[in-house]
Design a protein around this motif. Structure first.
Motif, short mmCIF file in Angstrom:
data_model
loop_
_atom_site.label_atom_id
_atom_site.label_comp_id
_atom_site.label_asym_id
_atom_site.label_seq_id
_atom_site.Cartn_x
_atom_site.Cartn_y
_atom_site.Cartn_z
N UNK A 137 0.88 -1.28 0.03
CA UNK A 137 -0.10 -0.04 -0.09
C UNK A 137 0.90 1.33 0.22
N UNK A 138 0.32 2.22 -0.50
CA UNK A 138 0.97 3.45 -0.83
C UNK A 138 0.51 4.71 -0.06
N UNK A 139 1.26 5.98 -0.04
CA UNK A 139 0.83 6.92 0.45
C UNK A 139 0.63 7.91 -0.52
N UNK A 140 -0.17 9.17 -0.58
CA UNK A 140 -0.46 9.74 -1.38
C UNK A 140 0.66 10.78 -1.71
N UNK A 141 1.00 10.78 -3.13
CA UNK A 141 2.00 12.06 -3.47
C UNK A 141 0.98 13.31 -3.57
N UNK A 142 1.84 14.71 -3.73
CA UNK A 142 1.06 15.81 -3.65
C UNK A 142 0.76 16.17 -5.21
N UNK A 143 -0.19 16.28 -5.77
CA UNK A 143 -0.37 16.86 -7.16
C UNK A 143 -0.18 18.31 -7.52
N UNK A 144 0.79 18.78 -8.09
CA UNK A 144 1.22 20.22 -8.03
C UNK A 144 -0.13 20.76 -8.75
N UNK A 145 -0.72 20.53 -9.65
CA UNK A 145 -1.62 21.12 -10.65
C UNK A 145 -3.26 21.17 -9.91
N UNK A 146 -3.20 20.11 -9.42
CA UNK A 146 -4.76 20.00 -8.91
C UNK A 146 -5.58 19.86 -9.99
N UNK A 147 -7.21 20.02 -9.63
CA UNK A 147 -8.02 20.08 -10.70
C UNK A 147 -8.89 21.20 -10.89
N UNK A 148 -8.37 22.41 -10.85
CA UNK A 148 -8.81 23.64 -10.89
C UNK A 148 -9.38 23.59 -12.42
#
Length: 295
Positions: free
Chosen positions: A28-39
């Protein structure tokens, strides 16, 4: 958006510890941080992507009857094109955002693509058995991951022996533009800082060959394609996307939260993007690295 080729939407979570072999399921994995997001500005950009303008290097390898997994499929526009190219073969798109998966699923229904489906997924722990797909594809995904080599190993696991793993990523420090407004240089510096704070690699394009080799591939075909924005319509579109993204997206929120910029700075950068977009001699080139790797 013009393209010049020279031969030569994010589904990631961070996975600690040792990486799995081809025949092992990852932990199982931990979430990365998405720089762009979904704006909305980000999705507007992603919705403009097609197989023709974003996966030209892969199209000759797609034939009727193949199965395709599209990792980080976003709103699904590229995946939908894949579905048409491989029909009656199946195309599956995965993304970690439920809202984006829902929008892509709606797109599949609207376009009456019965061989296309979307689901939630994690690139570090793909919910498919070994040797499941003829083609595994990821567009602009590896640059957002803290461990792209682990992701490539997992993509290789679900690719059939002799199948294709295809990846394409931009290279931010390889981008160049005119007029060279100082605020846009500031934008590049800020983007690099935010992405690296997220343990991501914004200059991914130049590293694809290294990452693919590190993931154990030996049969590799590299290439490069450039997105060019030089007509009035192209400049207006790109400037609007980034002007909005700089002030309203997750990138903007992160820049402020990390103490790298304030609202006034972001507004100045946004204004510079719009100024560049209105320049009659404006030019912006975005190089993309590409790799076809055989599993």
């Amino acid at each position: 958006m013009n393209q010049h080729t020279t031969p030569s939407c994010h589904a990631g979570t961070q996975q600690p510890g040792a990486q799995p072999s081809r025949d092992q399921q990852p932990e199982p994995a931990n979430q990365d941080v998405y720089t762009h997001g979904h704006h909305a500005s980000v999705l507007r950009s992603h919705m403009a992507r097609t197989a023709e303008n974003s996966a030209t290097y892969l199209i000759p390898h797609l034939t009727h009857g193949l199965s395709v997994l599209d990792v980080g499929s976003g709103p699904g526009t590229i995946t939908a094109d894949f579905a048409r190219l491989v029909a009656p073969g199946q195309a599956v798109g995965i993304d970690r955002s439920p809202e984006v998966v829902a929008a892509a699923t709606a797109l599949a229904r609207e376009q009456h693509l019965s061989n296309l489906s979307f689901e939630m997924g994690d690139v570090y722990k793909l919910n498919f058995p070994n040797d499941s797909f003829d083609v595994v594809h990821a567009h602009q995904v590896l640059q957002h991951l803290s461990d792209p080599v682990a992701a490539l190993k997992e993509m290789r696991r679900v690719a059939k022996p002799g199948g294709i793993v295809a990846v394409r990523d931009a290279d931010f420090h390889g981008m160049f533009w005119y007029p060279q407004l100082p605020e846009m240089e500031q934008w590049m510096s800020l983007y690099q800082q935010v992405a690296r704070h997220n343990q991501a690699e914004p200059d991914a394009g130049r590293r694809l060959l290294h990452w693919v080799q590190a993931a154990g591939f030996t049969d590799i075909t590299p290439s490069s394609t450039t997105w060019l924005y030089a007509t009035a319509d192209e400049r207006t579109w790109l400037a609007g996307v980034w002007a909005d993204r700089v002030t309203g997206s997750t990138f903007a929120e992160q820049a402020i939260a990390y103490g790298l910029a304030d609202t006034a700075t972001l507004q100045h950068i946004s204004a510079a993007w719009r100024s560049w977009g209105s320049a009659p001699d404006g030019w912006f080139a975005m190089p993309n690295g590409e790799v076809i790797a055989r599993a």
